[in-house]
Design an enzyme around this catalytic site. Sequence first.
Site, PDB file in Angstrom:
ATOM      1  N   ASP A   1       7.650  -3.283   8.732  1.00 56.70           N
ATOM      2  CA  ASP A   1       6.369  -3.706   8.900  1.00 56.70           C
ATOM      3  C   ASP A   1       6.538  -5.382   9.502  1.00 56.70           C
ATOM      4  O   ASP A   1       7.590  -6.419   9.843  1.00 56.70           O
ATOM      5  CB  ASP A   1       5.967  -4.694   7.479  1.00 56.70           C
ATOM      6  CG  ASP A   1       4.327  -4.264   7.191  1.00 56.70           C
ATOM      7  OD1 ASP A   1       4.126  -3.360   6.644  1.00 56.70           O
ATOM      8  OD2 ASP A   1       3.770  -5.165   7.459  1.00 56.70           O
TER       9      ASP A   1
ATOM     10  N   LYS B   1      -7.591   8.900  13.475  1.00 53.46           N
ATOM     11  CA  LYS B   1      -7.016  10.397  12.631  1.00 53.46           C
ATOM     12  C   LYS B   1      -6.917  11.591  12.665  1.00 53.46           C
ATOM     13  O   LYS B   1      -5.849  12.877  12.174  1.00 53.46           O
ATOM     14  CB  LYS B   1      -7.231   9.841  11.379  1.00 53.46           C
ATOM     15  CG  LYS B   1      -6.836   8.777  10.931  1.00 53.46           C
ATOM     16  CD  LYS B   1      -5.141   8.210  10.508  1.00 53.46           C
ATOM     17  CE  LYS B   1      -5.177   6.655   9.653  1.00 53.46           C
ATOM     18  NZ  LYS B   1      -3.765   6.719   9.776  1.00 53.46           N
TER      19      LYS B   1
ATOM     20  N   ARG C   1     -11.816  -4.241   2.398  1.00 50.63           N
ATOM     21  CA  ARG C   1     -13.022  -3.509   2.995  1.00 50.63           C
ATOM     22  C   ARG C   1     -14.151  -3.273   1.366  1.00 50.63           C
ATOM     23  O   ARG C   1     -15.343  -3.371   1.967  1.00 50.63           O
ATOM     24  CB  ARG C   1     -12.669  -2.535   3.319  1.00 50.63           C
ATOM     25  CG  ARG C   1     -11.845  -1.857   4.452  1.00 50.63           C
ATOM     26  CD  ARG C   1     -11.505  -0.404   5.000  1.00 50.63           C
ATOM     27  NE  ARG C   1     -10.755   0.573   3.988  1.00 50.63           N
ATOM     28  CZ  ARG C   1      -9.717   0.095   4.663  1.00 50.63           C
ATOM     29  NH1 ARG C   1      -8.876  -0.490   4.841  1.00 50.63           N
ATOM     30  NH2 ARG C   1      -8.433   1.109   3.628  1.00 50.63           N
TER      31      ARG C   1
ATOM     32  N   ASP D   1       6.892  -3.784  14.191  1.00 53.86           N
ATOM     33  CA  ASP D   1       5.568  -3.910  15.070  1.00 53.86           C
ATOM     34  C   ASP D   1       5.347  -2.259  15.547  1.00 53.86           C
ATOM     35  O   ASP D   1       6.294  -2.198  16.165  1.00 53.86           O
ATOM     36  CB  ASP D   1       5.335  -4.953  15.950  1.00 53.86           C
ATOM     37  CG  ASP D   1       3.768  -4.306  17.273  1.00 53.86           C
ATOM     38  OD1 ASP D   1       3.268  -3.614  16.472  1.00 53.86           O
ATOM     39  OD2 ASP D   1       3.196  -5.198  17.527  1.00 53.86           O
TER      40      ASP D   1
ATOM     41  N   TYR E   1     -11.806   5.127  13.251  1.00 49.83           N
ATOM     42  CA  TYR E   1     -11.014   5.668  12.530  1.00 49.83           C
ATOM     43  C   TYR E   1     -10.594   7.139  12.802  1.00 49.83           C
ATOM     44  O   TYR E   1      -9.972   7.677  12.745  1.00 49.83           O
ATOM     45  CB  TYR E   1     -11.062   5.529  11.304  1.00 49.83           C
ATOM     46  CG  TYR E   1     -10.299   5.246   9.912  1.00 49.83           C
ATOM     47  CD1 TYR E   1      -8.945   4.508  10.155  1.00 49.83           C
ATOM     48  CD2 TYR E   1     -10.377   5.892   9.430  1.00 49.83           C
ATOM     49  CE1 TYR E   1      -7.554   4.967   9.127  1.00 49.83           C
ATOM     50  CE2 TYR E   1      -9.097   6.175   7.810  1.00 49.83           C
ATOM     51  CZ  TYR E   1      -8.176   5.174   8.262  1.00 49.83           C
ATOM     52  OH  TYR E   1      -6.992   5.969   7.131  1.00 49.83           O
TER      53      TYR E   1
ATOM     54  N   ARG F   1     -16.843   8.758  -3.043  1.00 47.08           N
ATOM     55  CA  ARG F   1     -16.788   9.636  -2.525  1.00 47.08           C
ATOM     56  C   ARG F   1     -15.725  10.969  -3.176  1.00 47.08           C
ATOM     57  O   ARG F   1     -15.705  12.367  -2.444  1.00 47.08           O
ATOM     58  CB  ARG F   1     -15.649   9.039  -1.502  1.00 47.08           C
ATOM     59  CG  ARG F   1     -16.871   8.189  -0.710  1.00 47.08           C
ATOM     60  CD  ARG F   1     -16.467   7.418   0.601  1.00 47.08           C
ATOM     61  NE  ARG F   1     -14.766   7.390   0.772  1.00 47.08           N
ATOM     62  CZ  ARG F   1     -14.632   6.595   1.915  1.00 47.08           C
ATOM     63  NH1 ARG F   1     -15.248   6.364   2.843  1.00 47.08           N
ATOM     64  NH2 ARG F   1     -13.135   6.441   2.183  1.00 47.08           N
TER      65      ARG F   1
ATOM     66  N   SER G   1      -5.522  -3.258   1.557  1.00 44.78           N
ATOM     67  CA  SER G   1      -6.609  -3.030   2.720  1.00 44.78           C
ATOM     68  C   SER G   1      -7.797  -2.267   1.891  1.00 44.78           C
ATOM     69  O   SER G   1      -8.585  -2.634   2.618  1.00 44.78           O
ATOM     70  CB  SER G   1      -6.277  -1.958   4.783  1.00 44.78           C
ATOM     71  OG  SER G   1      -5.981  -1.327   3.644  1.00 44.78           O
TER      72      SER G   1
ATOM     73  N   GLY H   1       1.060  -1.531  -0.242  1.00 39.72           N
ATOM     74  CA  GLY H   1       0.347   0.075  -0.188  1.00 39.72           C
ATOM     75  C   GLY H   1       1.054   1.051  -0.337  1.00 39.72           C
ATOM     76  O   GLY H   1       1.436   1.540  -1.018  1.00 39.72           O
TER      77      GLY H   1
HETATM   78  N1  LIG Z   1      -6.463   3.061   1.528  1.00 39.36           N
HETATM   79  C1  LIG Z   1      -7.028   4.617   1.396  1.00 39.36           C
HETATM   80  O1  LIG Z   1      -8.126   4.427   1.041  1.00 39.36           O
HETATM   81  C2  LIG Z   1      -5.920   5.333   2.749  1.00 39.36           C
HETATM   82  C3  LIG Z   1      -6.683   6.336   2.920  1.00 39.36           C
HETATM   83  C4  LIG Z   1      -6.065   7.687   4.547  1.00 39.36           C
HETATM   84  C5  LIG Z   1      -5.428   7.305   4.550  1.00 39.36           C
HETATM   85  N2  LIG Z   1      -4.572   5.807   4.842  1.00 39.36           N
HETATM   86  C6  LIG Z   1      -3.669   5.485   5.672  1.00 39.36           C
HETATM   87  O2  LIG Z   1      -2.813   5.488   5.217  1.00 39.36           O
HETATM   88  C7  LIG Z   1      -1.997   3.893   6.296  1.00 39.36           C
HETATM   89  C8  LIG Z   1      -1.471   2.579   4.685  1.00 39.36           C
HETATM   90  O3  LIG Z   1      -2.455   2.254   4.242  1.00 39.36           O
HETATM   91  P1  LIG Z   1      -3.542   1.438   3.254  1.00 39.36           P
HETATM   92  O4  LIG Z   1      -4.218   1.417   3.286  1.00 39.36           O
HETATM   93  O5  LIG Z   1      -1.730   1.942   2.189  1.00 39.36           O
HETATM   94  O6  LIG Z   1      -2.180   0.267   3.180  1.00 39.36           O
HETATM   95  P2  LIG Z   1      -2.577  -1.250   3.558  1.00 39.36           P
HETATM   96  O7  LIG Z   1      -4.010  -1.105   5.164  1.00 39.36           O
HETATM   97  O8  LIG Z   1      -2.721  -1.733   2.718  1.00 39.36           O
HETATM   98  O9  LIG Z   1      -1.628  -2.026   5.181  1.00 39.36           O
HETATM   99  C9  LIG Z   1      -1.267  -1.658   6.340  1.00 39.36           C
HETATM  100  C10 LIG Z   1       0.148  -2.353   6.477  1.00 39.36           C
HETATM  101  O10 LIG Z   1       0.419  -2.210   7.508  1.00 39.36           O
HETATM  102  C11 LIG Z   1       0.869  -3.127   7.967  1.00 39.36           C
HETATM  103  N3  LIG Z   1       0.760  -3.527  10.068  1.00 39.36           N
HETATM  104  C12 LIG Z   1      -0.617  -3.215   9.890  1.00 39.36           C
HETATM  105  N4  LIG Z   1      -0.350  -3.687  11.529  1.00 39.36           N
HETATM  106  C13 LIG Z   1       0.712  -3.294  11.839  1.00 39.36           C
HETATM  107  C14 LIG Z   1       2.063  -2.646  12.990  1.00 39.36           C
HETATM  108  N5  LIG Z   1       1.310  -3.431  14.753  1.00 39.36           N
HETATM  109  N6  LIG Z   1       3.543  -2.592  13.091  1.00 39.36           N
HETATM  110  C15 LIG Z   1       3.961  -2.667  11.640  1.00 39.36           C
HETATM  111  N7  LIG Z   1       2.935  -2.546  10.728  1.00 39.36           N
HETATM  112  C16 LIG Z   1       2.027  -2.973  10.772  1.00 39.36           C
HETATM  113  C17 LIG Z   1       0.553  -4.086   7.134  1.00 39.36           C
HETATM  114  O11 LIG Z   1       1.205  -5.476   7.234  1.00 39.36           O
HETATM  115  C18 LIG Z   1       0.497  -3.026   6.229  1.00 39.36           C
HETATM  116  O12 LIG Z   1       2.272  -3.946   5.614  1.00 39.36           O
HETATM  117  C19 LIG Z   1      -2.999   3.535   6.622  1.00 39.36           C
HETATM  118  O13 LIG Z   1      -2.385   4.783   7.888  1.00 39.36           O
HETATM  119  C20 LIG Z   1      -3.743   4.785   6.303  1.00 39.36           C
HETATM  120  O14 LIG Z   1      -4.902   4.493   7.027  1.00 39.36           O
HETATM  121  C21 LIG Z   1      -5.008   4.588   3.781  1.00 39.36           C
END
Ligand SMILES: NC(=O)c1ccc[n+]([C@@H]2O[C@H](COP(=O)([O-])OP(=O)(O)OC[C@H]3O[C@@H](n4cnc5c(N)ncnc54)[C@H](O)[C@@H]3O)[C@@H](O)[C@H]2O)c1
Length: 248
Positions: free
Chosen positions: A41, A154, A191, A62, A150, A208, A187, A21
Amino acid sequence: MLVMTQRLHKKRALVTASAQGIGEAIARAYASEGADVLATDINSEVLQGLDTVEGIRTRTLDATDEKAIGELVTAEGPFDVLVNCAGVVHHGSVLTCTESEWDQAFNLNVKSMYLTIRACVPGMQSLGGGSIVNISSICAHRGLPNRFAYSASKAAVIGLTKSVAADFVSENIRCNAICPGTVQSPSLEGRINAFDDPEAARKAFIARQPMGRLGLASEIAAVAVHLGSDESVFTSGIQINADGGMSI
Ligand SMILES: NC(=O)c1ccc[n+]([C@@H]2O[C@H](COP(=O)([O-])OP(=O)(O)OC[C@H]3O[C@@H](n4cnc5c(N)ncnc54)[C@H](O)[C@@H]3O)[C@@H](O)[C@H]2O)c1
Protein backbone atom coordinates in the site's frame (compact mmCIF):
# COMPACT_ATOMS: atom_id res chain seq x y z
CA MET A 1 -16.45 -15.63 9.25
CA LEU A 2 -13.29 -16.99 7.65
CA VAL A 3 -13.10 -20.76 7.28
CA MET A 4 -9.55 -22.08 7.18
CA THR A 5 -9.33 -24.61 4.35
CA GLN A 6 -5.90 -23.89 2.79
CA ARG A 7 -7.35 -23.22 -0.66
CA LEU A 8 -4.31 -21.06 -1.45
CA HIS A 9 -1.71 -23.35 0.12
CA LYS A 10 1.81 -22.17 -0.79
CA LYS A 11 0.57 -19.65 -3.37
CA ARG A 12 2.69 -16.51 -3.42
CA ALA A 13 0.33 -13.56 -3.69
CA LEU A 14 0.92 -9.85 -4.28
CA VAL A 15 -1.96 -7.60 -3.22
CA THR A 16 -1.97 -3.86 -3.97
CA ALA A 17 -3.73 -1.27 -1.80
CA SER A 18 -4.15 -3.68 1.08
CA ALA A 19 -3.74 -1.46 4.14
CA GLN A 20 -7.51 -1.15 4.58
CA GLY A 21 -10.90 -2.00 3.10
CA ILE A 22 -11.30 -4.68 0.45
CA GLY A 23 -7.54 -5.06 -0.11
CA GLU A 24 -6.89 -5.67 3.58
CA ALA A 25 -9.70 -8.22 3.73
CA ILE A 26 -8.23 -10.01 0.69
CA ALA A 27 -4.73 -10.08 2.23
CA ARG A 28 -6.13 -11.52 5.46
CA ALA A 29 -8.34 -14.07 3.68
CA TYR A 30 -5.47 -15.19 1.45
CA ALA A 31 -3.18 -15.65 4.45
CA SER A 32 -5.86 -17.62 6.30
CA GLU A 33 -6.13 -19.88 3.24
CA GLY A 34 -2.41 -20.68 3.37
CA ALA A 35 -1.00 -18.14 0.92
CA ASP A 36 2.32 -16.36 1.38
CA VAL A 37 1.03 -12.79 1.03
CA LEU A 38 2.96 -9.65 0.20
CA ALA A 39 0.57 -6.89 1.21
CA THR A 40 1.40 -3.50 -0.27
CA ASP A 41 0.00 0.00 0.00
CA ILE A 42 1.11 3.60 -0.39
CA ASN A 43 0.13 4.23 3.25
CA SER A 44 2.93 2.62 5.27
CA GLU A 45 1.49 3.62 8.60
CA VAL A 46 -1.87 1.89 8.19
CA LEU A 47 -0.24 -1.03 6.35
CA GLN A 48 1.81 -1.80 9.47
CA GLY A 49 -1.38 -3.13 11.05
CA LEU A 50 -0.89 -6.29 8.97
CA ASP A 51 2.71 -6.89 10.06
CA THR A 52 1.71 -9.22 12.89
CA VAL A 53 -0.64 -11.39 10.80
CA GLU A 54 0.77 -14.86 10.12
CA GLY A 55 1.33 -15.38 6.40
CA ILE A 56 1.52 -11.66 5.58
CA ARG A 57 4.56 -9.53 4.93
CA THR A 58 4.18 -5.86 4.10
CA ARG A 59 5.96 -3.48 1.72
CA THR A 60 5.18 0.13 0.95
CA LEU A 61 4.26 0.45 -2.73
CA ASP A 62 2.70 3.18 -4.83
CA ALA A 63 0.79 1.12 -7.39
CA THR A 64 1.34 3.83 -10.01
CA ASP A 65 5.13 3.84 -9.65
CA GLU A 66 6.53 1.76 -12.49
CA LYS A 67 10.09 1.72 -11.12
CA ALA A 68 9.03 0.70 -7.62
CA ILE A 69 6.78 -2.05 -8.99
CA GLY A 70 9.64 -3.41 -11.10
CA GLU A 71 12.02 -3.41 -8.14
CA LEU A 72 9.50 -5.09 -5.85
CA VAL A 73 8.65 -7.84 -8.34
CA THR A 74 12.34 -8.48 -9.04
CA ALA A 75 13.10 -8.70 -5.32
CA GLU A 76 10.02 -10.60 -4.16
CA GLY A 77 8.61 -12.42 -7.19
CA PRO A 78 7.61 -14.55 -8.92
CA PHE A 79 4.00 -14.49 -7.76
CA ASP A 80 1.34 -17.11 -8.42
CA VAL A 81 -1.44 -14.61 -7.73
CA LEU A 82 -1.69 -10.86 -8.30
CA VAL A 83 -4.62 -8.95 -6.83
CA ASN A 84 -5.03 -5.40 -8.13
CA CYS A 85 -7.07 -3.49 -5.59
CA ALA A 86 -5.82 0.09 -5.87
CA GLY A 87 -8.58 2.48 -6.82
CA VAL A 88 -10.05 5.90 -6.17
CA VAL A 89 -13.59 7.30 -6.43
CA HIS A 90 -14.19 10.79 -7.77
CA HIS A 91 -17.59 12.40 -7.28
CA GLY A 92 -19.08 14.22 -10.25
CA SER A 93 -20.56 14.17 -13.74
CA VAL A 94 -18.92 14.84 -17.10
CA LEU A 95 -19.59 18.54 -16.51
CA THR A 96 -17.84 18.74 -13.15
CA CYS A 97 -15.05 16.19 -13.62
CA THR A 98 -11.74 18.01 -14.02
CA GLU A 99 -9.06 16.75 -16.37
CA SER A 100 -6.89 16.18 -13.35
CA GLU A 101 -9.56 13.95 -11.73
CA TRP A 102 -10.02 12.06 -15.00
CA ASP A 103 -6.26 11.50 -15.26
CA GLN A 104 -5.98 10.45 -11.61
CA ALA A 105 -8.83 7.98 -12.01
CA PHE A 106 -7.29 6.34 -15.05
CA ASN A 107 -3.79 6.45 -13.60
CA LEU A 108 -4.71 4.65 -10.37
CA ASN A 109 -7.73 2.57 -11.42
CA VAL A 110 -6.41 1.34 -14.77
CA LYS A 111 -2.77 2.16 -15.48
CA SER A 112 -1.62 0.69 -12.17
CA MET A 113 -3.06 -2.65 -13.32
CA TYR A 114 -1.21 -2.41 -16.63
CA LEU A 115 2.04 -1.79 -14.73
CA THR A 116 1.64 -4.56 -12.15
CA ILE A 117 0.39 -7.13 -14.65
CA ARG A 118 3.22 -6.35 -17.07
CA ALA A 119 5.70 -6.76 -14.23
CA CYS A 120 4.20 -10.00 -12.88
CA VAL A 121 3.31 -11.98 -16.02
CA PRO A 122 6.90 -13.04 -16.89
CA GLY A 123 7.20 -14.59 -13.42
CA MET A 124 3.90 -16.38 -13.88
CA GLN A 125 5.16 -17.68 -17.24
CA SER A 126 8.25 -19.04 -15.48
CA LEU A 127 6.00 -20.77 -12.92
CA GLY A 128 3.81 -22.29 -15.64
CA GLY A 129 0.72 -20.27 -14.74
CA GLY A 130 -0.90 -17.80 -12.44
CA SER A 131 -4.06 -15.94 -11.55
CA ILE A 132 -4.70 -12.20 -11.79
CA VAL A 133 -7.67 -10.71 -9.95
CA ASN A 134 -8.65 -7.12 -10.76
CA ILE A 135 -11.05 -5.16 -8.57
CA SER A 136 -13.45 -3.30 -10.84
CA SER A 137 -16.88 -2.07 -9.68
CA ILE A 138 -20.55 -2.46 -10.40
CA CYS A 139 -20.17 1.09 -11.76
CA ALA A 140 -18.55 -0.55 -14.80
CA HIS A 141 -21.97 -1.92 -15.79
CA ARG A 142 -24.52 0.36 -14.21
CA GLY A 143 -24.81 4.08 -14.72
CA LEU A 144 -24.89 5.61 -11.25
CA PRO A 145 -25.09 9.37 -10.66
CA ASN A 146 -21.86 11.31 -10.16
CA ARG A 147 -19.51 8.44 -10.94
CA PHE A 148 -18.34 9.68 -14.36
CA ALA A 149 -14.56 9.16 -14.17
CA TYR A 150 -14.94 6.19 -11.83
CA SER A 151 -17.40 4.33 -14.08
CA ALA A 152 -15.32 4.99 -17.19
CA SER A 153 -12.13 3.78 -15.52
CA LYS A 154 -13.72 0.72 -13.91
CA ALA A 155 -15.27 -0.26 -17.26
CA ALA A 156 -11.77 -0.02 -18.74
CA VAL A 157 -10.69 -2.57 -16.14
CA ILE A 158 -13.12 -5.06 -17.68
CA GLY A 159 -11.60 -4.57 -21.14
CA LEU A 160 -8.09 -4.81 -19.70
CA THR A 161 -9.05 -8.01 -17.89
CA LYS A 162 -10.48 -9.66 -20.99
CA SER A 163 -7.49 -8.62 -23.10
CA VAL A 164 -4.97 -10.08 -20.64
CA ALA A 165 -7.10 -13.23 -20.32
CA ALA A 166 -7.11 -13.67 -24.12
CA ASP A 167 -3.39 -13.14 -24.53
CA PHE A 168 -2.30 -15.65 -21.87
CA VAL A 169 -5.08 -18.23 -21.76
CA SER A 170 -2.87 -20.81 -23.47
CA GLU A 171 -0.15 -20.28 -20.87
CA ASN A 172 -2.34 -21.11 -17.89
CA ILE A 173 -2.39 -17.49 -16.74
CA ARG A 174 -5.93 -16.47 -15.86
CA CYS A 175 -7.25 -12.95 -15.45
CA ASN A 176 -10.64 -12.16 -13.92
CA ALA A 177 -12.37 -9.18 -12.37
CA ILE A 178 -14.65 -8.62 -9.40
CA CYS A 179 -17.35 -5.95 -9.53
CA PRO A 180 -18.38 -5.09 -5.98
CA GLY A 181 -21.51 -3.15 -5.13
CA THR A 182 -21.33 -0.66 -2.25
CA VAL A 183 -18.99 -2.08 0.37
CA GLN A 184 -18.36 -0.87 3.90
CA SER A 185 -14.83 0.56 3.91
CA PRO A 186 -12.91 3.55 5.30
CA SER A 187 -13.16 5.42 2.02
CA LEU A 188 -16.92 4.79 1.80
CA GLU A 189 -17.24 6.29 5.28
CA GLY A 190 -15.33 9.32 3.98
CA ARG A 191 -17.66 9.64 1.00
CA ILE A 192 -20.71 9.38 3.27
CA ASN A 193 -19.37 11.95 5.72
CA ALA A 194 -18.64 14.38 2.89
CA PHE A 195 -22.38 14.86 2.34
CA ASP A 196 -24.26 17.65 4.12
CA ASP A 197 -26.56 14.99 5.55
CA PRO A 198 -24.44 11.88 6.12
CA GLU A 199 -27.29 9.81 7.52
CA ALA A 200 -29.44 10.42 4.44
CA ALA A 201 -26.42 9.63 2.27
CA ARG A 202 -25.85 6.35 4.15
CA LYS A 203 -29.49 5.37 3.60
CA ALA A 204 -29.18 6.16 -0.11
CA PHE A 205 -26.02 4.05 -0.43
CA ILE A 206 -27.74 1.17 1.34
CA ALA A 207 -30.88 1.51 -0.79
CA ARG A 208 -28.85 0.93 -3.96
CA GLN A 209 -28.51 -2.74 -3.03
CA PRO A 210 -31.71 -4.79 -3.39
CA MET A 211 -30.42 -6.88 -0.47
CA GLY A 212 -30.92 -3.79 1.66
CA ARG A 213 -27.47 -3.53 3.15
CA LEU A 214 -23.88 -2.64 2.39
CA GLY A 215 -21.46 -5.39 1.45
CA LEU A 216 -18.67 -6.52 3.71
CA ALA A 217 -15.06 -6.45 2.55
CA SER A 218 -14.82 -10.10 3.64
CA GLU A 219 -17.61 -10.95 1.16
CA ILE A 220 -15.51 -9.53 -1.69
CA ALA A 221 -12.43 -11.30 -0.32
CA ALA A 222 -14.29 -14.63 -0.51
CA VAL A 223 -14.75 -14.13 -4.27
CA ALA A 224 -11.07 -13.16 -4.59
CA VAL A 225 -10.08 -16.40 -2.84
CA HIS A 226 -12.13 -18.38 -5.35
CA LEU A 227 -10.60 -16.58 -8.34
CA GLY A 228 -7.06 -16.74 -6.96
CA SER A 229 -7.22 -20.43 -6.14
CA ASP A 230 -7.12 -23.49 -8.39
CA GLU A 231 -10.80 -24.17 -7.76
CA SER A 232 -11.49 -21.58 -10.51
CA VAL A 233 -8.87 -23.06 -12.84
CA PHE A 234 -11.33 -23.32 -15.79
CA THR A 235 -12.37 -19.66 -15.44
CA SER A 236 -10.74 -16.72 -17.20
CA GLY A 237 -11.81 -13.39 -18.68
CA ILE A 238 -14.96 -13.02 -16.61
CA GLN A 239 -16.23 -10.60 -14.02
CA ILE A 240 -18.11 -11.67 -10.92
CA ASN A 241 -20.60 -9.14 -9.61
CA ALA A 242 -20.66 -9.25 -5.80
CA ASP A 243 -23.17 -6.47 -5.43
CA GLY A 244 -26.08 -7.26 -3.15
CA GLY A 245 -28.30 -7.77 -6.18
CA MET A 246 -27.57 -4.49 -7.98
CA SER A 247 -27.16 -6.30 -11.29
CA ILE A 248 -30.31 -8.41 -11.04
N1 LIG B 1 -15.91 0.30 -1.11
C1 LIG B 1 -16.73 0.16 -2.13
O1 LIG B 1 -17.94 0.41 -2.02
C2 LIG B 1 -16.20 -0.32 -3.44
C3 LIG B 1 -17.13 -0.75 -4.40
C4 LIG B 1 -16.67 -1.20 -5.63
C5 LIG B 1 -15.31 -1.23 -5.89
N2 LIG B 1 -14.44 -0.81 -4.94
C6 LIG B 1 -13.01 -0.85 -5.27
O2 LIG B 1 -12.33 -1.64 -4.33
C7 LIG B 1 -10.99 -1.15 -4.16
C8 LIG B 1 -10.75 -0.87 -2.68
O3 LIG B 1 -11.69 0.07 -2.21
P1 LIG B 1 -12.04 0.16 -0.66
O4 LIG B 1 -13.18 1.13 -0.57
O5 LIG B 1 -12.17 -1.19 -0.07
O6 LIG B 1 -10.70 0.73 -0.02
P2 LIG B 1 -10.32 2.19 0.46
O7 LIG B 1 -10.66 3.16 -0.63
O8 LIG B 1 -10.88 2.43 1.81
O9 LIG B 1 -8.76 2.05 0.57
C9 LIG B 1 -7.98 2.21 -0.56
C10 LIG B 1 -6.54 1.88 -0.24
O10 LIG B 1 -5.80 2.21 -1.41
C11 LIG B 1 -4.59 2.78 -0.98
N3 LIG B 1 -4.01 3.56 -2.07
C12 LIG B 1 -4.42 4.76 -2.54
N4 LIG B 1 -3.60 5.17 -3.52
C13 LIG B 1 -2.66 4.19 -3.69
C14 LIG B 1 -1.56 4.02 -4.55
N5 LIG B 1 -1.21 4.95 -5.46
N6 LIG B 1 -0.83 2.88 -4.46
C15 LIG B 1 -1.15 1.94 -3.54
N7 LIG B 1 -2.18 2.05 -2.68
C16 LIG B 1 -2.92 3.17 -2.77
C17 LIG B 1 -4.98 3.63 0.21
O11 LIG B 1 -3.87 3.96 1.00
C18 LIG B 1 -5.96 2.69 0.92
O12 LIG B 1 -5.31 1.83 1.81
C19 LIG B 1 -10.89 0.09 -5.05
O13 LIG B 1 -10.35 -0.28 -6.30
C20 LIG B 1 -12.33 0.50 -5.21
O14 LIG B 1 -12.56 1.24 -6.38
C21 LIG B 1 -14.85 -0.36 -3.72
